[in-house]
Design a protein around this motif. Sequence first.
Motif, PDB file in Angstrom:
ATOM      1  N   ALA A 185       0.808  -1.110   0.284  1.00 47.77           N
ATOM      2  CA  ALA A 185      -0.252  -0.315   0.298  1.00 47.77           C
ATOM      3  C   ALA A 185       0.549   1.267  -0.090  1.00 47.77           C
ATOM      4  O   ALA A 185       0.351   2.325  -0.445  1.00 47.77           O
ATOM      5  CB  ALA A 185      -1.469  -0.396   1.481  1.00 47.77           C
TER       6      ALA A 185
ATOM      7  N   LEU B  90       0.797   4.439  -3.079  1.00 40.44           N
ATOM      8  CA  LEU B  90       0.234   5.539  -2.463  1.00 40.44           C
ATOM      9  C   LEU B  90       0.799   6.485  -1.530  1.00 40.44           C
ATOM     10  O   LEU B  90       1.629   5.653  -0.311  1.00 40.44           O
ATOM     11  CB  LEU B  90      -0.759   5.658  -2.133  1.00 40.44           C
ATOM     12  CG  LEU B  90      -1.426   7.184  -1.237  1.00 40.44           C
ATOM     13  CD1 LEU B  90      -1.941   8.193  -2.039  1.00 40.44           C
ATOM     14  CD2 LEU B  90      -3.179   6.990  -0.575  1.00 40.44           C
TER      15      LEU B  90
ATOM     16  N   GLY C 185       0.187   5.405   2.502  1.00 40.12           N
ATOM     17  CA  GLY C 185      -1.252   4.940   1.958  1.00 40.12           C
ATOM     18  C   GLY C 185      -0.403   2.907   2.602  1.00 40.12           C
ATOM     19  O   GLY C 185      -1.796   2.334   3.466  1.00 40.12           O
TER      20      GLY C 185
ATOM     21  N   LEU D  86      -2.086   4.349   6.088  1.00 35.63           N
ATOM     22  CA  LEU D  86      -3.400   4.344   6.099  1.00 35.63           C
ATOM     23  C   LEU D  86      -3.564   3.022   6.374  1.00 35.63           C
ATOM     24  O   LEU D  86      -5.019   2.077   6.303  1.00 35.63           O
ATOM     25  CB  LEU D  86      -3.521   5.608   4.793  1.00 35.63           C
ATOM     26  CG  LEU D  86      -5.523   4.969   4.468  1.00 35.63           C
ATOM     27  CD1 LEU D  86      -6.012   5.723   5.763  1.00 35.63           C
ATOM     28  CD2 LEU D  86      -5.302   5.714   3.161  1.00 35.63           C
ATOM     29  N   TYR D  87      -3.313   2.149   5.411  1.00 37.33           N
ATOM     30  CA  TYR D  87      -3.773   0.548   5.482  1.00 37.33           C
ATOM     31  C   TYR D  87      -3.981  -0.058   6.861  1.00 37.33           C
ATOM     32  O   TYR D  87      -4.679  -0.683   7.312  1.00 37.33           O
ATOM     33  CB  TYR D  87      -2.579  -0.268   4.354  1.00 37.33           C
ATOM     34  CG  TYR D  87      -2.233  -1.478   4.019  1.00 37.33           C
ATOM     35  CD1 TYR D  87      -3.497  -1.646   3.403  1.00 37.33           C
ATOM     36  CD2 TYR D  87      -2.933  -2.281   4.877  1.00 37.33           C
ATOM     37  CE1 TYR D  87      -3.609  -3.341   3.080  1.00 37.33           C
ATOM     38  CE2 TYR D  87      -2.320  -4.514   5.392  1.00 37.33           C
ATOM     39  CZ  TYR D  87      -2.983  -4.584   4.275  1.00 37.33           C
ATOM     40  OH  TYR D  87      -3.447  -4.998   3.600  1.00 37.33           O
TER      41      TYR D  87
ATOM     42  N   ALA E 195      -0.511   8.876   8.173  1.00 36.98           N
ATOM     43  CA  ALA E 195      -0.124   8.426   6.855  1.00 36.98           C
ATOM     44  C   ALA E 195      -0.380  10.094   5.771  1.00 36.98           C
ATOM     45  O   ALA E 195       0.634  10.200   5.369  1.00 36.98           O
ATOM     46  CB  ALA E 195      -1.772   7.682   6.267  1.00 36.98           C
TER      47      ALA E 195
ATOM     48  N   ARG F 238     -10.952   1.056   1.948  1.00 35.69           N
ATOM     49  CA  ARG F 238      -9.903   1.197   2.305  1.00 35.69           C
ATOM     50  C   ARG F 238      -8.996   0.949   0.961  1.00 35.69           C
ATOM     51  O   ARG F 238      -7.688   1.354   0.204  1.00 35.69           O
ATOM     52  CB  ARG F 238      -9.593   1.153   3.029  1.00 35.69           C
ATOM     53  CG  ARG F 238      -8.535   1.928   3.897  1.00 35.69           C
ATOM     54  CD  ARG F 238      -8.418   1.678   4.646  1.00 35.69           C
ATOM     55  NE  ARG F 238      -8.331   1.422   5.927  1.00 35.69           N
ATOM     56  CZ  ARG F 238      -8.576   1.115   7.226  1.00 35.69           C
ATOM     57  NH1 ARG F 238      -7.254   0.937   7.684  1.00 35.69           N
ATOM     58  NH2 ARG F 238      -9.627   1.484   8.724  1.00 35.69           N
TER      59      ARG F 238
ATOM     60  N   ILE G  96      -6.380   3.340  -1.886  1.00 31.86           N
ATOM     61  CA  ILE G  96      -5.226   3.713  -2.316  1.00 31.86           C
ATOM     62  C   ILE G  96      -4.537   3.295  -3.171  1.00 31.86           C
ATOM     63  O   ILE G  96      -4.228   3.655  -3.918  1.00 31.86           O
ATOM     64  CB  ILE G  96      -4.773   2.333  -0.690  1.00 31.86           C
ATOM     65  CG1 ILE G  96      -4.902   2.593   0.469  1.00 31.86           C
ATOM     66  CG2 ILE G  96      -3.126   2.833  -0.865  1.00 31.86           C
ATOM     67  CD1 ILE G  96      -4.318   1.708   1.740  1.00 31.86           C
TER      68      ILE G  96
END
Length: 654
Positions: free
Chosen positions: A72, A76, A79, A82-83, A90, A136, A140
């Motif tokens: 991820a 990004l 990412g 965020l993952y 993030a 999600r 991403i």
Amino acid sequence: MTAPTLATAPSGITGRTTNRRVTVLIPRPAGLFGPVTGARLRRTGLVMAAFWAIGLALTLLPVPTAWRAAGAGLQLPGGSLLYAGHPVYAVLAAVGLLLSVFFWWAMGPIVLPPLVWAATIAAGALVAEHRPGAGRIAFIAAVVPLAVAAGLAWHVSRHRRTSAAGARLNERLADEQFLIVGPPAPAAGLPVAESSPEDLAHLRYALDLALQPIDEFQGFLKLDQFREAALRYQLTSLGYALSMAQFTRTPAFAGYHAEAQRNLIEKMLQPPVWRYWGLENTWGNLDRNADPIDTDENVMLTGFWGVAIGMYATLNDTRYSSPGALTFRDGDREYRHDFTTIAGRCHRNVLGSDFALFPCEPNWIYSICNTFGLNTQLSHDRLHGTRYAAESAPRLRASMDAEFTRPDGRIVGMRSEHLGLTWNLWAGEAIQTPTAYFMHAGLPEIAQRTWWLLREQALTIRDGQLQFPRGTANRLDPGNYKLGRDTFAQVSALMAAREVGDEEYARAAERTLAEREPCQEKDGARRYTDASLFCNAYGLLGRFGRHGGLRDLVAYGVPDAWQRGPRLNSAAYPEVLVARAVTDGAGLNLVLRPGAGPVRTTLGIDRLVPHGHYAVHGAHSATLVADATGQATLSVDLGGRTEIRLTPHPTTSP
């Protein structure tokens, strides 16, 4: 824009051999990007697409959660965090990556963005525990492709708009003819004006800074050595200003004026000025070579310094062309160079670069900086018979048209050599104006077109003052990074307008500065109080410039009479201020003013005919006899403006 007539003596364009008028259209683009830029962008896109694809595969394959999070992060920036379920971190990671790119641009560390990116990926992989929902994961995966698509669509739309604007401008440019100043006729002189007391006060600011001991930097800003506030830019801009003042006002005066220029050239050899390159080359090119000249990049030192050296050599002597005359020393390190190795490196870098323009610092190519590289080659060619500029200029001109000019004629100020990317921050009016000025010596057609576009599209005169668009870049003083008034933009416009012969706009900029800028005066030296040293030096270039002044000084040099005629070679500073000094090859005309009150002083004159007899006007003695070496001294009283003339007796052969 109406070009000045050939009857205007102060413009500096009388007595020319090949003045010509030309029409210069905006080049029509063959595609969205120039060929080299397009190739770089495609390569960048393919590499980033490969990272994205690998990241997508990792997030979809049955691999450990840490690897999926890492995937991820490859898709990004931020990412992986965020993952892992940390959206705030993030966002901070993405901002951190953007800041790392900024510092890469500002200081050259190419290793910084990959390290920051890798660190954010690792952070997310370490804290990820569970696979997130499909939404999600899809988000991403989609952000970067959508952003690229949006960016490309925006660029296509802007390209269409600017192409249409360029076509409309070309309809008007087809009716414009720009005056390209040719070389002076062999028997013709060049105009030499007289400095006013105000001119001399501003000049003393530069002289006071330059005449201090070479290893001292009192009055210089010591903020950083990577960007525009660096010492090298302060030193070289002061050198240009002093050279231009000598060229247009006192070509027959060496003395402390030439000494000041030499000091500035030799201060560049002090380790605090050039030591930055060892660090920047290491983290920007992964190369530990600390020699600031022996590199495919660094036009920010080679080109800028070379112009100052070439100007000095044109007006005074060629001492810096001797092998090893400019040797860098720092502890046990020694790098031997001279004007020829500097100009030769600029030449080789142009021929060896796919863009022709080569980087200022690792990766980053600037249009304005490459004008200095070309001007260095022009001076060296004229002084030493090389053909560096003759070979470089066609490549630079073609690349400027294809890779560094937008469809609406605006010059692209900066581009990444590796990635092909640029951004509009470096394309504002305050960048276009000095580019037009320094480009006029070697690429005058593009310089004239650039100034015309500025006049037509951006600059206006209101109530006698010059008005710039209210953009952030136009209010930045690059010499100290402070935001305020558009002072740097004004002095740059003054330089450029005067150089291309647009006295209407030059006078408007001059009036704006005179009416608006507070001045500080100390011991007879005057400067713009709220402006940096760098900005003040550019103000001097505008103050002492004239139509074609830079082009004459860099591309054509000085008349033969100035090189062989009598010269004021010594005078006490600041007791004696030289407002005008010119020779016709046989006699000498001076205008002097006292700089510290009324004084009786002695002047040293050289380049006289050995044992020659001269009539003198304005000094104690009515006659003067040179010694066997062609030198003599003259005693004068200075109580105010004083004219002195030396005329050879008929028995003296020049």
